[in-house]
Enzyme design. Sequence first.
Site, mmCIF file in Angstrom:
data_model
loop_
_atom_site.group_PDB
_atom_site.id
_atom_site.type_symbol
_atom_site.label_atom_id
_atom_site.label_comp_id
_atom_site.label_asym_id
_atom_site.label_seq_id
_atom_site.Cartn_x
_atom_site.Cartn_y
_atom_site.Cartn_z
ATOM 1 N N PRO A 2 0.797 -1.220 0.000
ATOM 2 C CA PRO A 2 0.000 0.000 0.000
ATOM 3 C C PRO A 2 0.826 1.265 0.000
ATOM 4 C CG PRO A 2 -0.058 -1.089 2.139
ATOM 5 C CD PRO A 2 1.049 -1.678 1.376
ATOM 6 N N GLU A 3 0.421 2.203 -0.798
ATOM 7 C CA GLU A 3 0.996 3.541 -0.796
ATOM 8 C C GLU A 3 -0.060 4.491 -0.228
ATOM 9 O OE1 GLU A 3 2.799 4.569 -4.537
ATOM 10 O OE2 GLU A 3 2.947 2.487 -5.121
#
Length: 279
Positions: A2-3
């Site tokens: 995840p960013e």
Amino acid sequence: MPELPEVETIARGVAVSVRGERVESVWLSGRKQTLNSPPRAIARTLEGARIDDVHRVGKHIVFELSRGGDVPPPKKEQSAPHPQFIVHLGMTGSLTVVPADKETAKHTHAVLKLSSGRELRFVDPRMFGKLAIAKDRFRAPGHEPLDVGAEAFAALFKRTKAPIKSALLNQKLLSGVGNIYADEALFRARVRPRRRGTTLTHAELHKLFEALQAVLNESIKAGGTTFSDYVDAQGEWGNYQFDLRVYGREDEPCVRCKTPIKRIVISGRSAHYCRKCQS
DNA sequence: ATACCGACCTGTCAGC
DNA sequence: TGCTGACAGGTCGGTA
């Protein structure tokens, strides 16, 4: 995994599910590499605490805790701010709120039993994610990509000699940008990933700033990018993978000029770009 | 001080 | 079918 947009989506979803809940008990898998604080400190801080709010800082998910309703704290701790529970998802971490009778997934490393009877579960196969306790006001090392101003942004990268792609991934400069959105922002700004920060013109830095804000905001609207296993707190997939223009599109035609997208490696990470559109 | 590189882990997929 | 190697959305510490 995840960013920033994925972490934002998860934090919002978790916030809606657990705001106001009390943590009744905590179970940890005992795998030390998933913890950045001693397990006892995590359990002691969480057990009995109320979750006032959940939000994102960089790529971290921050739980604001309080002990309202308990015995008032001793005087010397009166000014002590509320502790925080910090979750970093690493590459493969996920955080979900589920009924207690739901089957426990493989690679589950933490389970928080909540007053509603549901459970908050942290699952992370690769164990790059981290759980920790912060005393108060947890800070990411760099600027928030969505809060930083255009001039501060330009100044940040103008003075770094590293390839701009690597600089965008440096969390001490900006906290929250990862491999997908760095590539996407560079494509939109028409800047080659190997360009050194110091060689970028002010106009290019400004375009890059606008491009990064755009891709991050659009992805948050779409609920993030799902490749293999990312899901939000409700177990839903994101939809931004359909809007990616270069990331994961090696050899596919550029959406602008049809030139095949190139993939190269810059300091160990793959970088995708169009060699015609990005100079 | 700065910038690369391998290490940390498991899972998946392509190629043989 | 099964083995091997490359690769994966992140970050850290050591080294040049």
